[in-house]
Scaffold this active site. Structure first.
Site, short mmCIF file in Angstrom:
data_model
loop_
_atom_site.label_atom_id
_atom_site.label_comp_id
_atom_site.label_asym_id
_atom_site.label_seq_id
_atom_site.Cartn_x
_atom_site.Cartn_y
_atom_site.Cartn_z
N TYR A 162 5.65 -10.02 7.11
CA TYR A 162 5.64 -8.57 7.33
C TYR A 162 6.11 -8.26 8.74
O TYR A 162 6.00 -9.09 9.65
CB TYR A 162 4.22 -8.00 7.17
CG TYR A 162 3.79 -7.78 5.75
CD1 TYR A 162 3.97 -6.55 5.13
CD2 TYR A 162 3.18 -8.80 5.01
CE1 TYR A 162 3.57 -6.34 3.81
CE2 TYR A 162 2.78 -8.60 3.70
CZ TYR A 162 2.97 -7.37 3.11
OH TYR A 162 2.58 -7.17 1.82
N ASP A 196 0.82 -1.21 0.00
CA ASP A 196 0.00 0.00 0.00
C ASP A 196 0.85 1.26 0.00
O ASP A 196 2.07 1.22 0.21
CB ASP A 196 -0.91 0.03 1.23
CG ASP A 196 -1.90 -1.11 1.27
OD1 ASP A 196 -2.26 -1.61 0.18
OD2 ASP A 196 -2.33 -1.50 2.37
#
Length: 246
Positions: free
Chosen positions: A111, A52
């Protein structure tokens, strides 16, 4: 024409995400422009996933094909000469089979999220971290993180705009670790919904900051109700660490 795999790293602060957008700077857009300068023809890249706006990557995986005859080491140098000034770096290049796809061949993704949990810090140390002034309990956060392990419906932590047919995802690892003035959250999953990791982090932090019951997080997860998720954590502290393949 051989398929080339590239391991890349980038600072996502100045980009509107990875995926190309016609009028906005993106990581994919910058890489494709660099490849076009070298190849003299348009080159389409494929990635392991789309980060993103504002999200960083330590080891994103992309593939592309080029027609020119050039050694990989020279190609790496040429790309970095263009990309480094734009906060993108080619870490490694290698050839892969034509059947390999960076997204569909991936088994897991990792992540990390960086939380600055100290008042003793320099201004620039919060650049790629989310500052929380209340002292956080690693124990409480990890008890919440444990409920993520396994296969769950993550509708609660999905974005309304997420077009995934299934909201089920398998989480293999989720843990908070103390590193000096930082708290690092690491999570490994089969894949992730749009803004899922940041929504999870934001919800756990909100529960901890407000001294709510740890069981609240599991209740929210099982509710499958987006309205129960708390504030989405900022993008600047999220990193794509690596992608796992067989």
């Amino acid at each position: 024409m051989k398929k080339i795999l590239a391991e890349i790293a980038y600072d996502g602060s100045i980009y509107h995400g990875f995926q190309i957008q016609p009028t906005k700077p993106t990581v994919q857009g910058e890489i494709e422009k660099a490849l076009m300068k070298i190849n003299k023809k348009k080159v389409k890249i494929h990635s392991s996933g789309r980060t993103d706006k504002g999200v960083h990557a330590k080891k994103q995986i992309i593939t592309f094909d080029i027609k020119i005859n050039i050694q990989l080491n020279n190609l790496k140098k040429a790309l970095n000469a263009i990309l480094l000034k734009n906060s993108i770096k080619i870490l490694k290049l290698r050839y892969v089979k034509n059947s390999f796809h960076p997204r569909f061949s991936a088994q897991k993704r990792k992540y990390s999220y960086c939380i600055l949990n100290s008042d003793n810090y320099y201004p620039w140390e919060g650049y790629q971290a989310h500052y929380v002034n209340k002292k956080l309990s690693i124990s409480n956060l990890n008890q919440m993180a444990k409920t993520l392990i396994g296969k769950h419906d993550f509708t609660t932590f999905s974005c309304i705009k997420d077009k995934s047919k299934s909201k089920f995802r398998h989480i293999y690892f989720a843990k908070f670790k103390k590193r000096g003035k930082y708290i690092i959250f690491e999570i490994i999953g089969s894949s992730f919904l749009w803004k899922m990791v940041r929504s999870i982090i934001g919800t756990m932090l909100d529960i901890e900051i407000k001294n709510e019951s740890i069981s609240t997080f599991e209740t929210i997860l099982k509710s499958k109700n987006r309205n129960l998720a708390r504030t989405t954590a900022p993008a600047n502290a999220l990193f794509l660490e690596r992608v796992y393949y067989e």
